[in-house]
Scaffold this motif. Structure first.
Motif, PDB file in Angstrom:
ATOM      1  N   TYR A 165      -4.220   4.275  -2.766  1.00 51.73           N
ATOM      2  CA  TYR A 165      -2.970   4.191  -3.520  1.00 51.73           C
ATOM      3  C   TYR A 165      -2.005   5.293  -3.081  1.00 51.73           C
ATOM      4  O   TYR A 165      -0.821   5.057  -2.866  1.00 51.73           O
ATOM      5  CB  TYR A 165      -3.284   4.311  -5.012  1.00 51.73           C
ATOM      6  CG  TYR A 165      -2.071   4.414  -5.911  1.00 51.73           C
ATOM      7  CD1 TYR A 165      -1.432   3.271  -6.371  1.00 51.73           C
ATOM      8  CD2 TYR A 165      -1.571   5.651  -6.294  1.00 51.73           C
ATOM      9  CE1 TYR A 165      -0.328   3.368  -7.194  1.00 51.73           C
ATOM     10  CE2 TYR A 165      -0.460   5.755  -7.114  1.00 51.73           C
ATOM     11  CZ  TYR A 165       0.154   4.607  -7.560  1.00 51.73           C
ATOM     12  OH  TYR A 165       1.255   4.711  -8.373  1.00 51.73           O
TER      13      TYR A 165
ATOM     14  N   LEU B  31      -3.636  -4.605  -4.493  1.00 54.10           N
ATOM     15  CA  LEU B  31      -2.498  -4.100  -3.731  1.00 54.10           C
ATOM     16  C   LEU B  31      -1.276  -4.980  -3.934  1.00 54.10           C
ATOM     17  O   LEU B  31      -0.183  -4.505  -4.167  1.00 54.10           O
ATOM     18  CB  LEU B  31      -2.853  -4.087  -2.245  1.00 54.10           C
ATOM     19  CG  LEU B  31      -3.398  -2.771  -1.728  1.00 54.10           C
ATOM     20  CD1 LEU B  31      -3.615  -2.870  -0.253  1.00 54.10           C
ATOM     21  CD2 LEU B  31      -2.429  -1.645  -2.040  1.00 54.10           C
TER      22      LEU B  31
ATOM     23  N   SER C  95       0.469  -4.777  -7.449  1.00 52.06           N
ATOM     24  CA  SER C  95       1.263  -3.628  -7.860  1.00 52.06           C
ATOM     25  C   SER C  95       2.636  -3.624  -7.200  1.00 52.06           C
ATOM     26  O   SER C  95       3.457  -2.781  -7.469  1.00 52.06           O
ATOM     27  CB  SER C  95       0.509  -2.341  -7.543  1.00 52.06           C
ATOM     28  OG  SER C  95      -0.171  -2.477  -6.338  1.00 52.06           O
TER      29      SER C  95
END
Lengths: 324, 445
Positions: free
Chosen positions: A278, B29, B32
């Motif tokens: 992230y 992934l 988001s």
């Protein structure tokens, strides 16, 4: 969905007597009847394609590029992968941290879940109450709020260090100590043992009481019964829970994100793989690198799962395999 | 697998959960990346501009009022606004840029200028400046230059900020430390920390109050230290301006102070995320390095005895510099460049807009407006205004141009790498080497 075989069942041609009425015709009708199924499946197929398969394909392509979100992706071949594996010490630290977490958290969670299930199984009244109570953390657990409360519990001056202090263990705040932070996350996960517990409970109820009675007649004690009957009869359920929890644990994110305030700190002690992914993607704008990390994670989880399936043959016992 | 029939209904098959696991990584992934776009487009009668910024409620309320005034002045133009907190704003803007266009007018962080200008997401404003569509005659030319990338103007500063030093005057006086002045040195600062710790003042949790927060995690403090020695953070958009030795020396300096217990402990530093949670905010330290815009948070939290002072120097050379706390840019894909530049000019130079916006983005870059608004300031805001004047008088080196695109990542890496030093997992030199390796990779891409 069961596929209809277009071939006649083996031996049908050699069947004595007249041919079966409507043989070939009925087969054609069956085949014609398949299109409604596909019509009904269309929305799901579109969804799977647009929401899963296409993004996965794009992610695979991006993993070979340098992509910072607003310039066109530049093809760099395997550079993301080589940089990750050979130049980035933090990548390997995040792998190590994640493995430590998986190895500690998964067995602990399963042991607790099985223990609770064993206790609940023999409980008469109040069983449904306790089952719900033990399951509640699993419902709440994935939320940010619980993780933040958890952080407060283990923080400097939090409840846990205070209680430990009262019994003479001076631990200080766990959240600020790199040696202890990872265990704050482990405990938060372990506390959410409700889901595997419910599955264990279902599995325990499948075991025939006759087996226990027979064992008791033969003079087997409780421990002996547990080792020789419960464990082998339950092994498919153990295996199922093990695989599921392992896959989830590799992808742990929310608790670490909340407990470290999104940093993976202190000193990278909660920098789990997904948190690093992230950070690479959204903080440092290296989407290509993050995509490459995601694919390696997928491969790693696939390999570990495969290994589990391979080894399962030697320890998972299915009731219909008796005489093996 | 042959589970009992009851189980079979609940348990997904082996393939299903393998697929789910794989998809989970991918969709996490993809999920988001939910882009949201402001309403836009042209209306039948005139022009609709989109304008977005980040900031607190006070800033949002003032900005909205200024925008309404602009609409009143320009009846043909409607402005659709959107705002968010800093973190989500950054991600949203990056996503919008990836999706083919940031808003017509957008507030930008200093660290984004190179990234967005280099990525073709911003319109060049050089022509608008030379033609006077955006006036800059009442701004400092050096300061306006902070919005350039490869000698093209891509953004204009909206507010001028500067680093400083928040300190507790009561503790400083009690310890017999002289009031920090613009020429005080790092050595004096270290000595002050020792004297304050020696007082043995008790924090609310019973621990001894230390001299200051640990500056080792803070890239801004390192930059000020470096500049006070004539150095700089970046030599160019692709090269660092400092060496392993420089960083080793700085981190050794910080590390020794912490080992001696005169600045904040490692666990307090690593858990600091805001004014309130920083060691000073928790009354564990007497001072902290901070920017002028967030400084008023300290007196509000701790009391009026907290004042704003200059950062230490090396032999009198000040490393602090005026930096755009945020900038205004125009989206490269705007359909209404004329109206968009008019809005930029209005927000920066219209005296009425200046009155409305006040110091909500620290000192306005337009000198006339700043001086006028300053007359209405009180308390901590007046303190930072006077501080800026004083530093201008003292004389500062020119500010650097916008940091390279990798700086966002390098800043977080700086904090993280020093944490390894704090916890004894790496020596200052090992950590410095690791940070420089990472920074080089960051600047290379």
């Amino acid at each position: 969905m069961s596929t209809v075989s277009a071939k006649a069942p083996a031996g049908a041609d050699r069947a004595p007597g007249p041919p079966r009425p409507g043989g070939p015709k009925r087969r054609r009708v069956r085949r014609e009847k398949q299109w409604p199924a596909y019509v009904f499946l269309t929305p799901w197929m579109l969804g799977a394609a647009v929401l899963t398969l296409v993004p996965m394909a794009v992610s695979l392509y991006l993993s070979f590029t340098d992509y910072n979100l607003f310039e066109a992706p530049r093809w760099v071949g395997l550079r993301n992968y080589t940089e990750m594996l050979t130049e980035d010490p933090r990548y390997w630290r995040s792998v190590g941290t994640t493995l430590l977490y998986v190895v500690v958290a998964v067995p602990l969670k399963l042991v607790l879940a099985l223990g609770a299930a064993m206790l609940l199984k023999n409980l008469g009244r109040g069983r449904s109450f306790y089952r719900s109570a033990f399951y509640a953390p699993s419902l709440l657990g994935a939320s940010m709020t619980v993780a933040l409360v958890w952080r407060a519990l283990f923080n400097d001056g939090g409840t846990v260090p205070d209680l430990l202090g009262a019994i003479g263990v001076d631990s200080g705040g766990w959240v600020g100590d790199p040696d202890l932070t990872v265990f704050v996350v482990v405990l938060l996960t372990v506390w959410q043992f409700g889901a595997p517990m419910v599955i264990f409970l279902a599995g325990l109820q499948q075991i025939s009481p006759d087996l226990y009675e027979a064992a008791a007649l033969d003079g087997a004690g409780r421990w002996r019964q547990f080792v020789s009957i419960t464990v082998p009869m339950l092994s498919p359920v153990v295996f199922f829970n093990l695989v599921l929890e392992m896959i989830q644990s590799f992808q742990v994110f929310t608790p670490a994100f909340a407990i470290s305030g999104g940093t993976g700190g202190p000193a990278d002690s909660t920098m789990f793989y997904t948190l690093y992914l992230y950070e690479r993607g959204f903080t440092a704008s290296h989407m290509g690198y993050a995509a490459a990390m995601a694919w390696l994670l997928l491969i790693a989880i696939g390999v570990v799962t495969l290994v589990l399936f391979r080894t399962s043959r030697s320890w998972v016992f299915y009731a219909d395999e008796e005489g093996r | 697998m042959s589970e009992p029939p009851e189980c079979r209904r609940h348990l997904p098959g082996r393939r299903a959960f393998l697929a789910a696991a794989g998809a989970g990584v991918g969709t996490a992934l993809a999920g988001s990346l939910s882009a949201c776009s402001a309403t836009g487009g042209g209306s039948s009668k005139g022009v609709t501009l989109t304008f977005s910024w980040w900031g607190n409620d006070d800033r949002a309320e003032r900005t909205e009022r200024a925008v309404r005034l602009f609409e009143k002045e320009n009846p043909r133009v409607r402005v659709a606004t959107s705002n968010a907190d800093f973190g989500s704003y950054m991600q949203k803007l990056a996503t919008q840029a990836a999706g083919g266009g940031i808003p017509d007018v957008a507030q930008l962080d200093y660290r984004q200028v190179s990234q967005y200008a280099g990525g073709g997401a911003l319109l060049s404003l050089s022509a608008a400046l030379s033609e006077g569509a955006i006036r800059s005659d009442e701004m400092d030319a050096e300061f306006v230059r902070t919005g350039t990338y490869e000698d093209e103007q891509y953004a204009l500063p909206m507010g001028r900020g500067i680093t400083g030093f928040a300190y507790d005057t009561r503790l400083y006086r009690k310890a017999g430390v002289a009031t920090p002045h613009p020429g005080w040195t790092w050595r004096e600062w270290a000595a002050a920390n020792r004297r304050i710790t020696a007082l043995g003042e008790r924090a609310p949790d019973g621990r001894t109050v230390g001299g200051a927060n640990d500056g080792g995690v803070n890239e801004d403090v390192f930059e000020v230290w470096l500049r006070s020695r004539g150095g700089r953070l970046y030599a160019s958009q692709t090269r660092l301006g400092f060496t392993e030795d420089d960083l080793t020396e700085f981190w050794t300096f910080c590390d020794d102070l912490r080992d001696d217990g005169v600045v904040a402990r490692a666990e307090d530093t690593s858990q600091a995320t805001s004014t309130e949670t920083s060691p000073m905010g928790r009354r564990l330290a007497a001072a902290d390095f901070t920017w002028d815009a967030p400084f008023p948070g300290y007196p509000a939290l701790l009391g009026e005895q907290v004042r704003f002072a200059p950062v230490p120097t090396t032999g009198g050379r000040q490393g602090a510099y005026f930096k755009p706390s945020m900038l205004l840019g125009v989206g490269a894909h705007t359909e209404h460049p004329k109206e968009a530049t008019a809005l930029v000019d209005f927000l920066l130079n219209d005296p009425r807009a200046g009155d409305i916006l006040g110091f909500s983005r620290s000192t306005p870059p337009n000198r006339t407006i700043a001086a006028r608004v300053a007359k209405t300031l009180k308390g901590a805001e007046l303190d930072i205004y006077r501080y800026a004047l004083r530093m201008e008088e003292y004389g500062l080196d020119a500010p650097p141009t916008a940091p390279p695109r990798g700086d966002v990542a390098i800043q977080t890496a700086f904090n993280r790498t020093y944490q390894r030093v704090m916890y004894g997992l790496a020596t200052p030199r090992q950590a410095a080497r690791e940070l420089i390796d990472e920074a080089k990779r960051e600047l290379r891409s």
